[in-house]
Design a protein around this motif. Structure first.
Motif, PDB file in Angstrom:
ATOM      1  N   PRO A 296       0.828  -1.209   0.000  1.00  0.00           N
ATOM      2  CA  PRO A 296       0.000   0.000   0.000  1.00  0.00           C
ATOM      3  C   PRO A 296       0.865   1.262   0.000  1.00  0.00           C
ATOM      4  CG  PRO A 296       0.157  -0.882   2.196  1.00  0.00           C
ATOM      5  CD  PRO A 296       0.882  -1.862   1.302  1.00  0.00           C
ATOM      6  N   GLU A 297       0.271   2.349  -0.445  1.00  0.00           N
ATOM      7  CA  GLU A 297       0.959   3.630  -0.463  1.00  0.00           C
ATOM      8  C   GLU A 297       0.060   4.651   0.236  1.00  0.00           C
ATOM      9  OE1 GLU A 297       1.476   6.716  -3.942  1.00  0.00           O
ATOM     10  OE2 GLU A 297       2.878   5.053  -4.240  1.00  0.00           O
ATOM     11  N   VAL A 298       0.536   5.191   1.361  1.00  0.00           N
ATOM     12  CA  VAL A 298      -0.265   6.129   2.144  1.00  0.00           C
ATOM     13  C   VAL A 298       0.589   7.346   2.473  1.00  0.00           C
ATOM     14  CG1 VAL A 298      -1.673   4.305   3.152  1.00  0.00           C
ATOM     15  CG2 VAL A 298       0.378   5.056   4.337  1.00  0.00           C
ATOM     16  N   THR A 299      -0.077   8.430   2.845  1.00  0.00           N
ATOM     17  CA  THR A 299       0.646   9.632   3.249  1.00  0.00           C
ATOM     18  C   THR A 299       0.548   9.820   4.756  1.00  0.00           C
ATOM     19  OG1 THR A 299      -1.296  11.017   2.862  1.00  0.00           O
ATOM     20  CG2 THR A 299       0.280  10.790   1.046  1.00  0.00           C
ATOM     21  N   ALA A 300       1.539  10.528   5.311  1.00  0.00           N
ATOM     22  CA  ALA A 300       1.577  10.808   6.745  1.00  0.00           C
ATOM     23  C   ALA A 300       2.268  12.145   6.953  1.00  0.00           C
ATOM     24  CB  ALA A 300       2.313   9.695   7.490  1.00  0.00           C
ATOM     25  N   GLN A 301       2.055  12.732   8.129  1.00  0.00           N
ATOM     26  CA  GLN A 301       2.658  14.009   8.473  1.00  0.00           C
ATOM     27  C   GLN A 301       3.807  13.795   9.448  1.00  0.00           C
ATOM     28  OE1 GLN A 301       1.504  16.881   6.963  1.00  0.00           O
ATOM     29  NE2 GLN A 301       0.211  15.412   5.848  1.00  0.00           N
ATOM     30  N   LEU A 318      -0.302   9.187  10.977  1.00  0.00           N
ATOM     31  CA  LEU A 318      -1.175   8.744   9.901  1.00  0.00           C
ATOM     32  C   LEU A 318      -2.511   9.478   9.973  1.00  0.00           C
ATOM     33  CD1 LEU A 318      -0.443   4.932  10.312  1.00  0.00           C
ATOM     34  CD2 LEU A 318       0.428   6.413   8.494  1.00  0.00           C
ATOM     35  N   ALA A 319      -3.345   9.284   8.949  1.00  0.00           N
ATOM     36  CA  ALA A 319      -4.650   9.935   8.911  1.00  0.00           C
ATOM     37  C   ALA A 319      -5.524   9.513  10.086  1.00  0.00           C
ATOM     38  CB  ALA A 319      -5.349   9.616   7.592  1.00  0.00           C
ATOM     39  N   SER A 320      -5.274   8.315  10.609  1.00  0.00           N
ATOM     40  CA  SER A 320      -6.043   7.804  11.753  1.00  0.00           C
ATOM     41  C   SER A 320      -5.644   8.464  13.063  1.00  0.00           C
ATOM     42  CB  SER A 320      -5.833   6.291  11.876  1.00  0.00           C
ATOM     43  OG  SER A 320      -4.465   6.008  12.142  1.00  0.00           O
ATOM     44  N   GLY A 321      -4.532   9.215  13.058  1.00  0.00           N
ATOM     45  CA  GLY A 321      -3.993   9.792  14.281  1.00  0.00           C
ATOM     46  C   GLY A 321      -2.912   8.933  14.912  1.00  0.00           C
ATOM     47  N   GLU A 322      -2.746   7.715  14.418  1.00  0.00           N
ATOM     48  CA  GLU A 322      -1.732   6.814  14.956  1.00  0.00           C
ATOM     49  C   GLU A 322      -0.344   7.237  14.481  1.00  0.00           C
ATOM     50  OE1 GLU A 322      -3.804   2.505  15.161  1.00  0.00           O
ATOM     51  OE2 GLU A 322      -3.930   3.499  13.212  1.00  0.00           O
ATOM     52  N   LEU A 323       0.662   6.959  15.330  1.00  0.00           N
ATOM     53  CA  LEU A 323       2.044   7.276  14.989  1.00  0.00           C
ATOM     54  C   LEU A 323       2.739   6.048  14.424  1.00  0.00           C
ATOM     55  CD1 LEU A 323       3.117   9.438  18.074  1.00  0.00           C
ATOM     56  CD2 LEU A 323       2.584  10.242  15.764  1.00  0.00           C
ATOM     57  N   VAL A 324       3.625   6.286  13.476  1.00  0.00           N
ATOM     58  CA  VAL A 324       4.402   5.205  12.876  1.00  0.00           C
ATOM     59  C   VAL A 324       5.852   5.647  12.789  1.00  0.00           C
ATOM     60  CG1 VAL A 324       3.970   6.006  10.524  1.00  0.00           C
ATOM     61  CG2 VAL A 324       4.518   3.604  10.914  1.00  0.00           C
ATOM     62  N   LEU A 342       4.457   6.691   2.425  1.00  0.00           N
ATOM     63  CA  LEU A 342       4.977   5.483   3.045  1.00  0.00           C
ATOM     64  C   LEU A 342       4.527   4.242   2.292  1.00  0.00           C
ATOM     65  CD1 LEU A 342       4.196   6.303   6.799  1.00  0.00           C
ATOM     66  CD2 LEU A 342       6.283   6.813   5.515  1.00  0.00           C
ATOM     67  N   ALA A 343       5.378   3.222   2.334  1.00  0.00           N
ATOM     68  CA  ALA A 343       5.022   1.908   1.809  1.00  0.00           C
ATOM     69  C   ALA A 343       5.464   0.857   2.818  1.00  0.00           C
ATOM     70  CB  ALA A 343       5.685   1.665   0.448  1.00  0.00           C
ATOM     71  N   VAL A 344       4.806  -0.299   2.805  1.00  0.00           N
ATOM     72  CA  VAL A 344       5.098  -1.387   3.740  1.00  0.00           C
ATOM     73  C   VAL A 344       5.634  -2.573   2.964  1.00  0.00           C
ATOM     74  CG1 VAL A 344       4.159  -2.958   5.469  1.00  0.00           C
ATOM     75  CG2 VAL A 344       3.305  -0.616   5.319  1.00  0.00           C
ATOM     76  N   ASP A 345       6.757  -3.121   3.424  1.00  0.00           N
ATOM     77  CA  ASP A 345       7.356  -4.294   2.793  1.00  0.00           C
ATOM     78  C   ASP A 345       6.962  -5.560   3.545  1.00  0.00           C
ATOM     79  OD1 ASP A 345       8.714  -2.852   0.809  1.00  0.00           O
ATOM     80  OD2 ASP A 345      10.388  -2.438   2.165  1.00  0.00           O
ATOM     81  N   GLY A 346       6.550  -6.574   2.813  1.00  0.00           N
ATOM     82  CA  GLY A 346       6.302  -7.883   3.406  1.00  0.00           C
ATOM     83  C   GLY A 346       4.996  -7.974   4.166  1.00  0.00           C
ATOM     84  N   ASP A 347       4.816  -9.124   4.825  1.00  0.00           N
ATOM     85  CA  ASP A 347       3.610  -9.347   5.616  1.00  0.00           C
ATOM     86  C   ASP A 347       3.824  -8.836   7.033  1.00  0.00           C
ATOM     87  OD1 ASP A 347       5.415 -11.253   6.503  1.00  0.00           O
ATOM     88  OD2 ASP A 347       4.354 -12.938   5.610  1.00  0.00           O
TER      89      ASP A 347
END
Length: 359
Positions: A296-301, A318-324, A342-347
């Motif tokens: 997936p490809e998402v945006t974050a601040q 993230l848009a949900s308010g969660e931190l990554v 952001l992108a996520v690699d793997g499972d």
């Protein structure tokens, strides 16, 4: 719950059903572990989890309320057995090395050896093995902390133990020296074919040095297995959180896929459908160029970044308010408030909500 046990240890150390309480406080609860001969097992856990108590029971310095300890097929601890510490053929390398300050290096190494013409040659041989040839006549205070630890190891090995116990032996060393000394000592132990148990709270130490890691949480064995298994396939959220860093996100599992603020992600281990906590390793989340097709490809601040030399850790909302947390190679500063992709690699790992075992 039956305790996990690592298979195959004829001639090694076998601990089963170990229990210990101090007053009303249960320190060890049905603890079991198996250490194959000529291997290194790390007992990993936070302060107060019972790992040092377990080590002291194996060494004979503490009594058990229940359970059995066998070494090379011989019962050391049992319902009607308690072999004295000096008769167990177990060596101990404590945190500070505990050298005798009034003896020379050679006197320390040869302390437990019988007197005779072969004693001096045995001392020289062990000093050579630990990389300290020619230091027999020096005093402990003339040596660095790392050299003192190697003298203590030589002293323990010279007594020809069937098992050596290492109790947080590198904790008093500075970070750079700690890495060098622990690798040197691990090499010596493997070269000598010594069976060893390392007690530590340092995840990197356990993962990098041991053949098997036993994770002790709350006085129970949470998981035991090869280092890579504990890191990549932790059995619980508590295990995932202690063995390395994780990023936790809320999610919903359906058919082996979880939906989250980072998109739809495949699950590594089977998990029932329903609300879950997702656990990602920071190295799985990376910066991506918009529109490159990463999924997936998402945006974050961006909230902040910290530079550590080999990499930069960027914390973003993230848009949900969660931190990554995102690890970027080298020096990769980002301004607070900047939008990143952001992108996520793997499972990913996912655990049913309220399933943080071991807490």
């Amino acid at each position: 719950m039956a305790h996990p046990v690592v298979d195959g240890a004829a001639g090694g150390l076998v601990v089963t059903g170990l229990g210990k309480s101090f007053g009303r406080h249960r320190v060890l609860d049905d603890v079991g572990l198996t250490v194959p001969p000529r291997s290194i097992t790390a007992v990993l856990g936070p302060s107060g989890c019972g790992k040092t108590t377990m080590l002291r029971i194996v060494a004979g310095f503490e009594t058990a309320d229940a359970g059995q300890v066998r070494l090379a097929g011989r019962e050391l601890v049992g319902p009607r057995t308690r072999v004295a510490p000096q008769d167990r053929r177990i060596g101990l390398l404590p945190q500070e090395g505990a050298l005798f300050p009034h003896l020379t290096v050679g006197g320390n190494v040869g302390f437990g050896l019988p007197p005779g013409p072969e004693r001096a040659s045995a001392v020289d041989r062990w000093l050579d093995i630990v990389g300290l040839a020619g230091t027999a006549g020096r005093r402990p205070e003339e040596l660095s902390g790392g050299m003192q630890q190697r003298v203590a190891l030589a002293r323990a090995l010279a007594a020809d133990p069937a098992l050596i116990l290492l109790d947080e032996p590198f904790s008093s060393l500075d970070a750079a020296l700690r890495m060098t000394v622990r690798e040197e000592i691990a090499w010596v132990l493997r070269d000598a074919g010594t069976t060893a148990v390392l007690v530590t709270h340092d995840q990197a130490e356990a993962l990098s040095l041991a053949d098997t890691v036993v994770l002790l949480l709350g006085g129970r064995v949470e998981q035991a297995g090869p280092p890579a298994e504990l890191y990549h396939r932790p059995v619980s959220l508590a295990a995932a959180a202690f063995v390395g860093e994780i990023v936790e996100l809320a999610g919903d599992a359906r058919g082996g896929v979880v939906s989250s603020a980072l998109g739809r992600l495949p699950v590594r281990l089977p998990v029932p459908d329903g609300p879950v906590t997702i656990a990602l390793r920071p190295e799985q989340v990376r910066l991506a160029a918009p529109g490159t097709g990463d999924r997936p490809e998402v945006t974050a601040q961006v909230v902040e970044h910290r530079y550590y030399g080999p990499d930069t850790v960027i914390r973003a909302r993230l848009a949900s308010g969660e931190l990554v947390a995102v690890r970027a190679p080298g020096f990769a500063p980002r301004r607070p408030g900047e939008t990143i992709t952001l992108a996520v690699d793997g499972d990913v790992l996912a655990y049913p909500e309220l399933s943080r075992a071991g807490e």
